[in-house]
Design a protein around this motif. Structure first.
Motif, PDB file in Angstrom:
ATOM      1  N   ALA A 132     -18.591   4.703 -16.558  1.00 47.01           N
ATOM      2  CA  ALA A 132     -17.550   4.248 -17.484  1.00 47.01           C
ATOM      3  C   ALA A 132     -18.170   3.610 -18.719  1.00 47.01           C
ATOM      4  CB  ALA A 132     -16.619   3.261 -16.786  1.00 47.01           C
ATOM      5  N   ALA A 133     -19.212   2.787 -18.496  1.00 44.94           N
ATOM      6  CA  ALA A 133     -19.897   2.151 -19.621  1.00 44.94           C
ATOM      7  C   ALA A 133     -20.627   3.186 -20.469  1.00 44.94           C
ATOM      8  CB  ALA A 133     -20.883   1.104 -19.094  1.00 44.94           C
ATOM      9  N   GLU A 134     -21.190   4.205 -19.812  1.00 41.04           N
ATOM     10  CA  GLU A 134     -21.898   5.252 -20.558  1.00 41.04           C
ATOM     11  C   GLU A 134     -20.939   6.031 -21.454  1.00 41.04           C
ATOM     12  OE1 GLU A 134     -24.706   9.185 -19.652  1.00 41.04           O
ATOM     13  OE2 GLU A 134     -24.122   7.819 -18.022  1.00 41.04           O
ATOM     14  N   TYR A 135     -19.741   6.321 -20.943  1.00 36.06           N
ATOM     15  CA  TYR A 135     -18.747   7.026 -21.757  1.00 36.06           C
ATOM     16  C   TYR A 135     -18.387   6.206 -22.993  1.00 36.06           C
ATOM     17  CZ  TYR A 135     -14.133   8.341 -23.418  1.00 36.06           C
ATOM     18  OH  TYR A 135     -13.073   8.659 -24.225  1.00 36.06           O
ATOM     19  N   THR A 136     -18.138   4.919 -22.802  1.00 36.08           N
ATOM     20  CA  THR A 136     -17.772   4.056 -23.921  1.00 36.08           C
ATOM     21  C   THR A 136     -18.876   4.021 -24.969  1.00 36.08           C
ATOM     22  OG1 THR A 136     -16.404   2.676 -22.455  1.00 36.08           O
ATOM     23  CG2 THR A 136     -17.069   1.720 -24.551  1.00 36.08           C
ATOM     24  N   GLN A 137     -20.133   3.958 -24.519  1.00 34.63           N
ATOM     25  CA  GLN A 137     -21.253   3.914 -25.450  1.00 34.63           C
ATOM     26  C   GLN A 137     -21.392   5.232 -26.221  1.00 34.63           C
ATOM     27  OE1 GLN A 137     -24.651   2.867 -23.093  1.00 34.63           O
ATOM     28  NE2 GLN A 137     -23.942   0.775 -22.697  1.00 34.63           N
ATOM     29  N   VAL A 138     -21.265   6.350 -25.505  1.00 28.36           N
ATOM     30  CA  VAL A 138     -21.379   7.655 -26.161  1.00 28.36           C
ATOM     31  C   VAL A 138     -20.287   7.812 -27.214  1.00 28.36           C
ATOM     32  CG1 VAL A 138     -21.083  10.145 -25.803  1.00 28.36           C
ATOM     33  CG2 VAL A 138     -22.541   8.818 -24.261  1.00 28.36           C
ATOM     34  N   MET A 152     -19.659  14.004 -22.884  1.00 31.80           N
ATOM     35  CA  MET A 152     -18.549  13.255 -22.285  1.00 31.80           C
ATOM     36  C   MET A 152     -17.923  14.042 -21.129  1.00 31.80           C
ATOM     37  SD  MET A 152     -16.695  11.173 -25.433  1.00 31.80           S
ATOM     38  CE  MET A 152     -16.111  12.631 -26.296  1.00 31.80           C
ATOM     39  N   GLU A 153     -17.902  15.374 -21.222  1.00 28.66           N
ATOM     40  CA  GLU A 153     -17.369  16.164 -20.111  1.00 28.66           C
ATOM     41  C   GLU A 153     -18.270  16.075 -18.887  1.00 28.66           C
ATOM     42  OE1 GLU A 153     -16.418  20.111 -21.432  1.00 28.66           O
ATOM     43  OE2 GLU A 153     -14.471  19.453 -22.210  1.00 28.66           O
ATOM     44  N   GLN A 154     -19.580  15.988 -19.112  1.00 27.62           N
ATOM     45  CA  GLN A 154     -20.497  15.768 -17.996  1.00 27.62           C
ATOM     46  C   GLN A 154     -20.213  14.419 -17.332  1.00 27.62           C
ATOM     47  OE1 GLN A 154     -23.395  17.653 -16.617  1.00 27.62           O
ATOM     48  NE2 GLN A 154     -22.796  16.119 -15.112  1.00 27.62           N
ATOM     49  N   ILE A 155     -19.981  13.405 -18.162  1.00 31.03           N
ATOM     50  CA  ILE A 155     -19.674  12.074 -17.625  1.00 31.03           C
ATOM     51  C   ILE A 155     -18.367  12.105 -16.844  1.00 31.03           C
ATOM     52  CG2 ILE A 155     -19.064   9.701 -18.258  1.00 31.03           C
ATOM     53  CD1 ILE A 155     -20.955  10.017 -20.684  1.00 31.03           C
ATOM     54  N   PHE A 156     -17.343  12.789 -17.386  1.00 31.07           N
ATOM     55  CA  PHE A 156     -16.066  12.851 -16.688  1.00 31.07           C
ATOM     56  C   PHE A 156     -16.211  13.588 -15.360  1.00 31.07           C
ATOM     57  CE2 PHE A 156     -11.844  14.750 -15.858  1.00 31.07           C
ATOM     58  CZ  PHE A 156     -11.092  13.584 -15.816  1.00 31.07           C
ATOM     59  N   ALA A 157     -17.000  14.673 -15.345  1.00 31.58           N
ATOM     60  CA  ALA A 157     -17.227  15.404 -14.093  1.00 31.58           C
ATOM     61  C   ALA A 157     -17.898  14.503 -13.061  1.00 31.58           C
ATOM     62  CB  ALA A 157     -18.078  16.639 -14.362  1.00 31.58           C
ATOM     63  N   ASP A 158     -18.861  13.707 -13.503  1.00 28.59           N
ATOM     64  CA  ASP A 158     -19.526  12.780 -12.585  1.00 28.59           C
ATOM     65  C   ASP A 158     -18.557  11.697 -12.113  1.00 28.59           C
ATOM     66  OD1 ASP A 158     -21.871  14.197 -12.834  1.00 28.59           O
ATOM     67  OD2 ASP A 158     -22.728  12.871 -14.356  1.00 28.59           O
ATOM     68  N   LEU A 159     -17.646  11.279 -12.992  1.00 27.29           N
ATOM     69  CA  LEU A 159     -16.631  10.298 -12.588  1.00 27.29           C
ATOM     70  C   LEU A 159     -15.689  10.886 -11.542  1.00 27.29           C
ATOM     71  CD1 LEU A 159     -15.685   8.570 -15.973  1.00 27.29           C
ATOM     72  CD2 LEU A 159     -16.581   7.427 -13.921  1.00 27.29           C
ATOM     73  N   VAL A 160     -15.321  12.152 -11.697  1.00 28.46           N
ATOM     74  CA  VAL A 160     -14.471  12.803 -10.700  1.00 28.46           C
ATOM     75  C   VAL A 160     -15.140  12.748  -9.330  1.00 28.46           C
ATOM     76  CG1 VAL A 160     -13.523  15.026  -9.946  1.00 28.46           C
ATOM     77  CG2 VAL A 160     -13.279  14.313 -12.328  1.00 28.46           C
ATOM     78  N   THR A 161     -16.424  13.067  -9.304  1.00 24.65           N
ATOM     79  CA  THR A 161     -17.168  13.054  -8.040  1.00 24.65           C
ATOM     80  C   THR A 161     -17.275  11.642  -7.475  1.00 24.65           C
ATOM     81  OG1 THR A 161     -18.466  14.975  -8.719  1.00 24.65           O
ATOM     82  CG2 THR A 161     -19.373  13.625  -6.964  1.00 24.65           C
ATOM     83  N   ALA A 162     -17.637  10.679  -8.343  1.00 23.24           N
ATOM     84  CA  ALA A 162     -17.860   9.311  -7.872  1.00 23.24           C
ATOM     85  C   ALA A 162     -16.571   8.639  -7.413  1.00 23.24           C
ATOM     86  CB  ALA A 162     -18.528   8.487  -8.981  1.00 23.24           C
ATOM     87  N   THR A 163     -15.511   8.745  -8.198  1.00 24.53           N
ATOM     88  CA  THR A 163     -14.256   8.070  -7.835  1.00 24.53           C
ATOM     89  C   THR A 163     -13.600   8.719  -6.617  1.00 24.53           C
ATOM     90  OG1 THR A 163     -13.035   9.456  -9.413  1.00 24.53           O
ATOM     91  CG2 THR A 163     -13.789   7.309 -10.194  1.00 24.53           C
ATOM     92  N   PHE A 214     -10.454  12.952 -26.579  1.00 23.27           N
ATOM     93  CA  PHE A 214     -11.051  13.421 -25.325  1.00 23.27           C
ATOM     94  C   PHE A 214     -10.367  12.777 -24.131  1.00 23.27           C
ATOM     95  CE2 PHE A 214     -13.965  12.997 -21.777  1.00 23.27           C
ATOM     96  CZ  PHE A 214     -14.489  14.275 -21.637  1.00 23.27           C
ATOM     97  N   SER A 215     -10.213  11.472 -24.179  1.00 23.58           N
ATOM     98  CA  SER A 215      -9.605  10.741 -23.069  1.00 23.58           C
ATOM     99  C   SER A 215      -8.150  11.177 -22.860  1.00 23.58           C
ATOM    100  CB  SER A 215      -9.670   9.233 -23.335  1.00 23.58           C
ATOM    101  OG  SER A 215      -9.204   8.505 -22.221  1.00 23.58           O
ATOM    102  N   GLN A 216      -7.403  11.350 -23.954  1.00 25.49           N
ATOM    103  CA  GLN A 216      -6.008  11.745 -23.804  1.00 25.49           C
ATOM    104  C   GLN A 216      -5.890  13.173 -23.279  1.00 25.49           C
ATOM    105  OE1 GLN A 216      -3.235  12.102 -27.262  1.00 25.49           O
ATOM    106  NE2 GLN A 216      -2.022  10.578 -26.151  1.00 25.49           N
ATOM    107  N   TYR A 217      -6.807  14.040 -23.688  1.00 27.94           N
ATOM    108  CA  TYR A 217      -6.794  15.415 -23.189  1.00 27.94           C
ATOM    109  C   TYR A 217      -6.873  15.425 -21.661  1.00 27.94           C
ATOM    110  CZ  TYR A 217      -8.515  20.102 -22.083  1.00 27.94           C
ATOM    111  OH  TYR A 217      -8.688  21.345 -21.523  1.00 27.94           O
ATOM    112  N   TRP A 218      -7.852  14.714 -21.109  1.00 32.19           N
ATOM    113  CA  TRP A 218      -7.991  14.691 -19.649  1.00 32.19           C
ATOM    114  C   TRP A 218      -6.907  13.842 -18.997  1.00 32.19           C
ATOM    115  CZ3 TRP A 218     -10.217  18.294 -17.176  1.00 32.19           C
ATOM    116  CH2 TRP A 218     -11.245  19.029 -17.787  1.00 32.19           C
ATOM    117  N   GLY A 219      -6.328  12.919 -19.754  1.00 35.60           N
ATOM    118  CA  GLY A 219      -5.172  12.196 -19.232  1.00 35.60           C
ATOM    119  C   GLY A 219      -3.988  13.127 -19.031  1.00 35.60           C
ATOM    120  N   PHE A 220      -3.746  14.024 -19.991  1.00 39.15           N
ATOM    121  CA  PHE A 220      -2.674  15.015 -19.839  1.00 39.15           C
ATOM    122  C   PHE A 220      -2.973  15.964 -18.673  1.00 39.15           C
ATOM    123  CE2 PHE A 220      -1.758  14.615 -24.636  1.00 39.15           C
ATOM    124  CZ  PHE A 220      -0.813  13.637 -24.403  1.00 39.15           C
ATOM    125  N   LYS A 221      -4.246  16.360 -18.536  1.00 39.11           N
ATOM    126  CA  LYS A 221      -4.623  17.225 -17.418  1.00 39.11           C
ATOM    127  C   LYS A 221      -4.372  16.515 -16.082  1.00 39.11           C
ATOM    128  CE  LYS A 221      -6.931  20.566 -17.382  1.00 39.11           C
ATOM    129  NZ  LYS A 221      -6.582  21.994 -17.160  1.00 39.11           N
TER     130      LYS A 221
END
Length: 270
Positions: A132-138, A152-163, A214-221
Motif C-alpha cells: 500500500a505504501a509502495e503504491y502511494t509512493q509510485v 501500479m498494476e503489478q502492485i495491485f496484483a500483489d495486493l490481490v494475492t496478499a489480502t 487508476f484506483s477508481q478504475y479498479w474500484g469500479f472493477k
C-alpha cells in the motif's frame, strides 16, 4: 444562504453553434448594409442558389431540419445523433478490449505471485502495508505514463494475492482510510473475495477516488465483482444515481468509461 450551482463547461458543439450563429447574423447584417448602400445591386438566381448551398451544411448546428422548395428536407439532428452514437460504440468497444486485456494480465500476475502460502498472519499484514505504501509512493513520485501504470498494476496484483490470504483484513476501516494505498488494498481484497456487506462503503470510497484514475478504475472493477456475486438489487438507488453522474463527468478517452458503463448496464438489467 446556499451557494448557487456553478454552471458546467460548455461543450464543443455549443460553442460551435454560437460561432456559426454569430457568423450568419453578421453576414445577414453585412448583406443588409450592402443593400442599403447599393440598392441597385442585383443577385441573379444562380448566385442565390450557390450561396444557399454554401451555407446549408453549417446550419445543422442551429436547426434540427431544413426543408427547401420542392420538398427536399435536410435532417441534421438525426444524423448527428447517429454519428455520436457510432463514436460512442466504437469508444466503448476499444475500452472493453483494453479492459479484458488488463483483467487477464492481472489474473496472470496475481496467480504467479502466490509463492508463500505458508506465510504467517503478521507477515501477510506487513506485506499488505508495504505494498500500500509502495503504491502511494509510485503514484506521488512518478509522472503519469504506461510505465507507471504497469508498475501500479503489478502492485495491485500483489495486493490481490496478499489480502486474499489475510484472514483479519479490516475492509471497513481500509475503505474509509485517507491513504489511497490503503483504499486500493481494500479494493484488492474485495476483488479477490467479493462481499456484499461492504458494498455501500465501497461505492462511497470509489466515488471519492475520481481524481485517482487508476484506483477508481479498479474500484469500479471491484464493484462489478461484488454486484456479480451479490446481485444488482443490493445497490442503493442513490448510489446508482451518483455513479451515473460520475460517468457523465469522466473524460471521453478515459478507460473508466467502459468499466463503469458495463457496471451500470448490469444494474439496469436487474
Amino acid at each position: 444562504m446556499p451557494e448557487e450551482p456553478i454552471p458546467g463547461p460548455r461543450s464543443g458543439h455549443d460553442r460551435r453553434r454560437d460561432v456559426i450563429a454569430a457568423v450568419i447574423t453578421c453576414s445577414a447584417i453585412g448583406a443588409a448594409i450592402v443593400h442599403a448602400v447599393r440598392p441597385g445591386l442585383k443577385i441573379d438566381a444562380v448566385t442565390a442558389v450557390l450561396l444557399a448551398v454554401a451555407v446549408v451544411p453549417w446550419l445543422g448546428a442551429l436547426f434540427d431540419s431544413i426543408e427547401l422548395p420542392g420538398g427536399t428536407k435536410f435532417q441534421y439532428k438525426r444524423l448527428v445523433d447517429r454519428i455520436e452514437a457510432a463514436e460512442e460504440r466504437s469508444a466503448r468497444a476499444g475500452h472493453a478490449a483494453d479492459d479484458a486485456s488488463r483483467t487477464a494480465r492481472l489474473a496472470f500476475v496475481a496467480g504467479g505471485s502466490a509463492d508463500d502460502e505458508g506465510a504467517t498472519g503478521s507477515t501477510v499484514s506487513g506485506s499488505v502495508a508495504q505494498l500500500a505504501a509502495e503504491y502511494t509512493q509510485v503514484r506521488e513520485r512518478m509522472a503519469s505514463s504506461p510505465e507507471r501504470t504497469n508498475l501500479m498494476e503489478q502492485i495491485f496484483a500483489d495486493l490481490v494475492t496478499a489480502t486474499r490470504r489475510e484472514q483479519d483484513f479490516d475492509v471497513e476501516d481500509s475503505l474509509t482510510s485517507h491513504d489511497p494505498g490503503t483504499r486500493l488494498a481494500a479494493y484488492a481484497r474485495l476483488y479477490a473475495r467479493p462481499d456484499a456487506d461492504h458494498l455501500d462503503p465501497l461505492v462511497e470510497a470509489v466515488l471519492g477516488d475520481e481524481d485517482r484514475a487508476f484506483s477508481q478504475y479498479w474500484g469500479f472493477k471491484t464493484n462489478t465483482a461484488v454486484v456479480d456475486t451479490a446481485g444488482a438489487g443490493r445497490m442503493r438507488i442513490g448510489d446508482v444515481d451518483r455513479l451515473e453522474t460520475c460517468l457523465s463527468r469522466l473524460p471521453r478517452d478515459s478507460d473508466r468509461i467502459g468499466v463503469l458503463a458495463r457496471l451500470l448496464d448490469k444494474i439496469e438489467a436487474r
